[in-house]
Motif scaffolding. Structure first.
Motif, PDB file in Angstrom:
ATOM      1  N   LEU A 240      40.002  53.065  38.781  1.00  0.00           N
ATOM      2  CA  LEU A 240      41.288  52.388  38.927  1.00  0.00           C
ATOM      3  C   LEU A 240      41.775  51.851  37.591  1.00  0.00           C
ATOM      4  O   LEU A 240      42.967  51.949  37.276  1.00  0.00           O
ATOM      5  CB  LEU A 240      41.164  51.251  39.950  1.00  0.00           C
ATOM      6  CG  LEU A 240      40.827  51.674  41.383  1.00  0.00           C
ATOM      7  CD1 LEU A 240      40.557  50.449  42.247  1.00  0.00           C
ATOM      8  CD2 LEU A 240      41.950  52.515  41.978  1.00  0.00           C
ATOM      9  N   ASP A 241      40.868  51.289  36.810  1.00  0.00           N
ATOM     10  CA  ASP A 241      41.241  50.772  35.488  1.00  0.00           C
ATOM     11  C   ASP A 241      41.728  51.900  34.585  1.00  0.00           C
ATOM     12  O   ASP A 241      42.664  51.725  33.794  1.00  0.00           O
ATOM     13  CB  ASP A 241      40.058  50.058  34.842  1.00  0.00           C
ATOM     14  CG  ASP A 241      39.706  48.741  35.534  1.00  0.00           C
ATOM     15  OD1 ASP A 241      40.559  48.244  36.298  1.00  0.00           O
ATOM     16  OD2 ASP A 241      38.594  48.232  35.315  1.00  0.00           O
ATOM     17  N   GLU A 242      41.080  53.060  34.690  1.00  0.00           N
ATOM     18  CA  GLU A 242      41.499  54.211  33.885  1.00  0.00           C
ATOM     19  C   GLU A 242      42.917  54.645  34.264  1.00  0.00           C
ATOM     20  O   GLU A 242      43.717  54.996  33.389  1.00  0.00           O
ATOM     21  CB  GLU A 242      40.521  55.369  34.078  1.00  0.00           C
ATOM     22  CG  GLU A 242      39.196  55.191  33.364  1.00  0.00           C
ATOM     23  CD  GLU A 242      38.261  56.363  33.605  1.00  0.00           C
ATOM     24  OE1 GLU A 242      38.679  57.350  34.253  1.00  0.00           O
ATOM     25  OE2 GLU A 242      37.100  56.290  33.151  1.00  0.00           O
ATOM     26  N   ARG A 243      43.217  54.624  35.577  1.00  0.00           N
ATOM     27  CA  ARG A 243      44.560  55.020  36.009  1.00  0.00           C
ATOM     28  C   ARG A 243      45.599  54.031  35.501  1.00  0.00           C
ATOM     29  O   ARG A 243      46.690  54.430  35.046  1.00  0.00           O
ATOM     30  CB  ARG A 243      44.623  55.112  37.538  1.00  0.00           C
ATOM     31  CG  ARG A 243      45.983  55.526  38.085  1.00  0.00           C
ATOM     32  CD  ARG A 243      46.463  56.808  37.442  1.00  0.00           C
ATOM     33  NE  ARG A 243      47.785  57.212  37.949  1.00  0.00           N
ATOM     34  CZ  ARG A 243      48.625  57.992  37.269  1.00  0.00           C
ATOM     35  NH1 ARG A 243      48.291  58.472  36.075  1.00  0.00           N
ATOM     36  NH2 ARG A 243      49.791  58.308  37.784  1.00  0.00           N
ATOM     37  N   VAL A 244      45.301  52.741  35.555  1.00  0.00           N
ATOM     38  CA  VAL A 244      46.214  51.733  35.027  1.00  0.00           C
ATOM     39  C   VAL A 244      46.451  51.977  33.535  1.00  0.00           C
ATOM     40  O   VAL A 244      47.594  51.938  33.053  1.00  0.00           O
ATOM     41  CB  VAL A 244      45.663  50.306  35.260  1.00  0.00           C
ATOM     42  CG1 VAL A 244      46.466  49.276  34.480  1.00  0.00           C
ATOM     43  CG2 VAL A 244      45.693  49.967  36.751  1.00  0.00           C
ATOM     44  N   ALA A 245      45.388  52.253  32.790  1.00  0.00           N
ATOM     45  CA  ALA A 245      45.515  52.494  31.347  1.00  0.00           C
ATOM     46  C   ALA A 245      46.373  53.729  31.075  1.00  0.00           C
ATOM     47  O   ALA A 245      47.170  53.748  30.120  1.00  0.00           O
ATOM     48  CB  ALA A 245      44.128  52.659  30.722  1.00  0.00           C
TER      49      ALA A 245
ATOM     50  N   ALA B   1      52.252  51.895  39.556  1.00  0.00           N
ATOM     51  CA  ALA B   1      50.946  51.484  40.065  1.00  0.00           C
ATOM     52  C   ALA B   1      51.065  50.983  41.500  1.00  0.00           C
ATOM     53  O   ALA B   1      50.235  51.308  42.364  1.00  0.00           O
ATOM     54  CB  ALA B   1      50.341  50.415  39.159  1.00  0.00           C
ATOM     55  N   TYR B   2      52.096  50.199  41.773  1.00  0.00           N
ATOM     56  CA  TYR B   2      52.297  49.708  43.133  1.00  0.00           C
ATOM     57  C   TYR B   2      52.593  50.850  44.098  1.00  0.00           C
ATOM     58  O   TYR B   2      52.083  50.883  45.226  1.00  0.00           O
ATOM     59  CB  TYR B   2      53.427  48.684  43.167  1.00  0.00           C
ATOM     60  CG  TYR B   2      53.876  48.337  44.569  1.00  0.00           C
ATOM     61  CD1 TYR B   2      53.029  47.643  45.433  1.00  0.00           C
ATOM     62  CD2 TYR B   2      55.132  48.712  45.035  1.00  0.00           C
ATOM     63  CE1 TYR B   2      53.434  47.336  46.728  1.00  0.00           C
ATOM     64  CE2 TYR B   2      55.542  48.404  46.324  1.00  0.00           C
ATOM     65  CZ  TYR B   2      54.688  47.719  47.167  1.00  0.00           C
ATOM     66  OH  TYR B   2      55.082  47.427  48.453  1.00  0.00           O
ATOM     67  N   ILE B   3      53.419  51.792  43.670  1.00  0.00           N
ATOM     68  CA  ILE B   3      53.738  52.934  44.523  1.00  0.00           C
ATOM     69  C   ILE B   3      52.461  53.685  44.901  1.00  0.00           C
ATOM     70  O   ILE B   3      52.290  54.133  46.037  1.00  0.00           O
ATOM     71  CB  ILE B   3      54.733  53.878  43.799  1.00  0.00           C
ATOM     72  CG1 ILE B   3      56.137  53.246  43.779  1.00  0.00           C
ATOM     73  CG2 ILE B   3      54.782  55.245  44.444  1.00  0.00           C
ATOM     74  CD1 ILE B   3      56.823  53.178  45.129  1.00  0.00           C
ATOM     75  N   GLU B   4      51.532  53.818  43.958  1.00  0.00           N
ATOM     76  CA  GLU B   4      50.283  54.531  44.217  1.00  0.00           C
ATOM     77  C   GLU B   4      49.283  53.682  44.996  1.00  0.00           C
ATOM     78  O   GLU B   4      48.734  54.128  46.001  1.00  0.00           O
ATOM     79  CB  GLU B   4      49.665  54.986  42.894  1.00  0.00           C
ATOM     80  CG  GLU B   4      50.499  56.036  42.167  1.00  0.00           C
ATOM     81  CD  GLU B   4      49.830  56.544  40.904  1.00  0.00           C
ATOM     82  OE1 GLU B   4      48.619  56.276  40.709  1.00  0.00           O
ATOM     83  OE2 GLU B   4      50.508  57.210  40.095  1.00  0.00           O
ATOM     84  N   PHE B   5      49.047  52.453  44.535  1.00  0.00           N
ATOM     85  CA  PHE B   5      48.005  51.632  45.136  1.00  0.00           C
ATOM     86  C   PHE B   5      48.484  50.889  46.381  1.00  0.00           C
ATOM     87  O   PHE B   5      47.799  50.852  47.401  1.00  0.00           O
ATOM     88  CB  PHE B   5      47.478  50.608  44.125  1.00  0.00           C
ATOM     89  CG  PHE B   5      46.919  51.211  42.871  1.00  0.00           C
ATOM     90  CD1 PHE B   5      46.101  52.333  42.909  1.00  0.00           C
ATOM     91  CD2 PHE B   5      47.197  50.649  41.636  1.00  0.00           C
ATOM     92  CE1 PHE B   5      45.580  52.882  41.746  1.00  0.00           C
ATOM     93  CE2 PHE B   5      46.672  51.179  40.461  1.00  0.00           C
ATOM     94  CZ  PHE B   5      45.867  52.299  40.524  1.00  0.00           C
ATOM     95  N   GLY B   6      49.660  50.263  46.278  1.00  0.00           N
ATOM     96  CA  GLY B   6      50.156  49.439  47.375  1.00  0.00           C
ATOM     97  C   GLY B   6      50.800  50.252  48.474  1.00  0.00           C
ATOM     98  O   GLY B   6      50.384  50.214  49.640  1.00  0.00           O
ATOM     99  N   ILE B   7      51.831  51.019  48.133  1.00  0.00           N
ATOM    100  CA  ILE B   7      52.533  51.866  49.104  1.00  0.00           C
ATOM    101  C   ILE B   7      51.664  53.049  49.533  1.00  0.00           C
ATOM    102  O   ILE B   7      51.763  53.536  50.661  1.00  0.00           O
ATOM    103  CB  ILE B   7      53.863  52.383  48.499  1.00  0.00           C
ATOM    104  CG1 ILE B   7      54.829  51.207  48.278  1.00  0.00           C
ATOM    105  CG2 ILE B   7      54.503  53.440  49.371  1.00  0.00           C
ATOM    106  CD1 ILE B   7      55.468  50.670  49.520  1.00  0.00           C
ATOM    107  N   GLY B   8      50.809  53.526  48.634  1.00  0.00           N
ATOM    108  CA  GLY B   8      49.954  54.669  48.943  1.00  0.00           C
ATOM    109  C   GLY B   8      50.726  55.969  49.075  1.00  0.00           C
ATOM    110  O   GLY B   8      50.388  56.835  49.879  1.00  0.00           O
TER     111      GLY B   8
END
Length: 582
Positions: free
Chosen positions: A10-15, A222-229
């Motif tokens: 997850l950290d890598e994706r954020v970076a 990031a929200y679209i991917e992690f939160g909204i999925g």
């Protein structure tokens, strides 16, 4: 996969996202449009009659290129502010991408705004051009006594062509969007360049300008991917209006950044139309304000049996637990509550990404999103509190690589209020607590907390209990002064259609809170109303309720009634604040 491996991934994706959207080579037209397959559907724009206008990414590229050339022909350049006072439409989408293709900065104006609110935003942002629906043009006519003169001189009108305003240079949208002009190269301005100049919704105080840089899209994505999925195969519908942050950040920018097939619905909310669209368009991922879910729940319309919803998300106000008691059977899925702000995007979520998914806990807004580190600070010192204690919800900036907000436009004092003294923390202005598993629970805005005889009562906890009463459609609670206790709870309740205000109903609601929450926290008085004051984005404006209450108590004709009668519709005073009537 181990927790260490999960966090690392997850950290890598954020970076990756931070690197992509912060790069000096960042080009907004490429990131939001041009890189997607030309034949892929960007949006289906629907109306209440079932008509559809389909816009592919190829068409969006071609038509926004033509419009950007049209804007350039009237003098718009990179960095110029261009406002939109437009409803959801194909022209609106073309206009946005055309603005960004030039490197200009979009100033969103909600179509429900009254002229003073529009003038304030146009003047504050120093907008050079306004793009306006023909039906909204009248709001731009200056009148004698206006506090804020409208300085914009160029107006681009969508719709009829008979518009005439003194002092304005009028352009037809279709003329500026016509092909044939030399193309203007897409601006390459880098991640620090501004692309939105938006104003906070003003639940307290005057709206403040937030200038959003391109690199903020890393947080939105990031929200679209992690939160909204969101998945590439989804049909996505964010029902929030793009005149406000959630609808703009995640209904437009988040969608365009992924290239997913999205929907826009023209017009106002309607329960039957919402259900019909969810069913007929095979919507798999739906996001809306809590008001939408509560309106569906309270409507007389039966939900369709063939919904394809995989994910449902809520943001804007805390989601009361009763919604999910209804949603599982009505929608076929739970509604995941998410928390964020105009100044940041989304921060704490019940995430749909399976790597972050966990059991939904009633009343919890979830856990920190990757890229953000949420903490709870003491109310008077910048010291992190242990789990279970209510304090200020804040974000450790050293551990939040997705943070992008540095302060409000031309408002240094207000900017300072959003950070701790050493700028170690971003301060949300909200109170809450965190449990041992990292789940956060909203309590109240800092200025909404009720302190009664030494007890701190968060309005949301009481509102959640009242909202679960079968007669209640929605509610809000505020503090009322009390000679003995300092403050007590007062409730404002909108009943469902089948129920009527009465002293018996008020007493029933009071007992409901006593037995289901706490004996000391029941509302000493219950006011019934047909509507509650809200911002256009759906946030309850408790300060309006306090002002309406005070206005009523100051009126001798109402003083005895307000002192002794627990049933008081308050509608006249609330409406005067909602609609600006004296």
């Amino acid at each position: 996969m181990s927790t260490l491996e999960l966090n690392s991934g997850l950290d890598e994706r954020v970076a990756e996202l931070v690197s992509e959207y912060s790069a000096p080579s960042a080009c907004l037209a490429w990131l939001l449009c041009d890189r997607h397959p030309a034949d892929k559907v960007a949006y289906d724009v629907l109306d209440s009659q079932g008509n559809t206008e389909r816009l592919t990414y190829g068409e969006l590229k071609r038509r926004s290129e033509a419009f950007s050339a049209g804007l350039a022909s009237i003098g718009v350049r990179a960095g110029d502010r261009v406002a939109t006072l437009s409803g959801k439409s194909v022209e609106y989408l073309i206009g946005l991408v055309g603005i960004w293709r030039l490197g200009a900065v979009h100033v969103p104006l909600f179509t429900a705004f009254a002229p003073p609110a529009i003038a304030q935003r146009l003047a504050g942002s120093k907008a050079k051009v306004a793009i306006c629906d023909a039906s909204q043009v009248g709001k731009l006519v200056a009148t004698e006594g206006d506090e804020q003169p409208i300085a914009v001189t160029d107006l681009v009108v969508i719709g009829r062509d008979d518009t005439s305003l003194a002092g304005w240079q009028i352009h037809k949208f279709d003329d500026l969007a016509a092909e044939g002009r030399p193309k203007v190269p897409a601006a390459v301005l880098g991640g620090d360049a501004p692309f939105i100049h938006i104003y906070t919704s003003g639940t307290t105080g005057k709206p403040k300008g937030v200038v959003v840089p391109i690199r903020a899209i890393a947080a939105f994505r990031a929200y679209i991917e992690f939160g909204i999925g969101l998945r590439p195969s989804d049909v996505y519908w964010c029902a929030a209006d793009p005149g406000w942050a959630y609808g703009l950040y995640f209904g437009v920018i988040g969608s365009l950044s992924t290239g997913v097939h999205s929907l826009l619905l023209k017009g106002v909310f309607d329960a039957a139309a919402t259900y019909q669209i969810l069913a007929e368009r095979n919507v798999t991922n739906f996001a809306a304000a809590p008001t939408v879910y509560r309106s569906l729940m309270c409507s007389e319309v039966s939900p369709p049996q063939d919904l394809k919803l995989r994910c449902a998300s809520s943001a804007g106000e805390p989601l009361t637990p009763d919604v999910n008691e209804w949603a599982q059977s009505a929608l076929g899925t739970l509604v995941f509550d998410h928390y964020g702000q105009t100044e940041a995007g989304m921060l704490i979520n019940n995430h749909h990404d399976p790597r972050l998914a966990r059991e939904v806990r009633p009343g919890s807004m979830g856990i920190s999103m990757p890229g953000w580190k949420a903490v709870v600070l003491d109310r008077s010192e910048d010291v992190e509190l242990p789990t279970g204690e209510i304090g200020r919800v804040a974000f450790n900036l050293a551990e939040s690589p997705l943070a992008w907000f540095h302060g409000y436009d031309a408002a240094p004092e207000k900017s300072a209020e959003k950070f701790s003294a050493n700028r170690e923390y971003y301060l949300s202005g909200d109170l809450g607590k965190m449990d041992a598993d990292g789940a956060f629970f909203f309590s109240a805005r800092e200025d909404d907390v009720i302190i009664m005889a030494g007890y701190r009562i968060g309005p949301f906890e009481v509102e959640s209990v009242i909202a679960a009463h079968p007669a209640v459609a929605e509610c809000a609670v505020i503090a009322a002064p009390d000679k003995i206790r300092g403050e007590v709870v007062e409730a404002y309740v909108v009943l469902r259609q089948a129920f009527a205000p009465s002293p018996a109903m008020a007493e029933e609601i009071q007992q409901w809170v006593k037995t289901r929450y706490a004996a000391h926290a029941y509302p000493r008085r219950v006011h019934f109303a047909t509507e509650l004051p809200k911002t256009p984005s759906g946030k309850i404006q408790r300060f309006v309720l306090r002002a309406a209450r005070n206005a009523g108590l100051a009126n001798p004709a109402n003083s005895q009634k307000n002192a002794d009668d627990c049933v008081d519709t308050f509608d006249t005073r609330i409406r005067s604040y909602l609609h600006g009537k004296p």
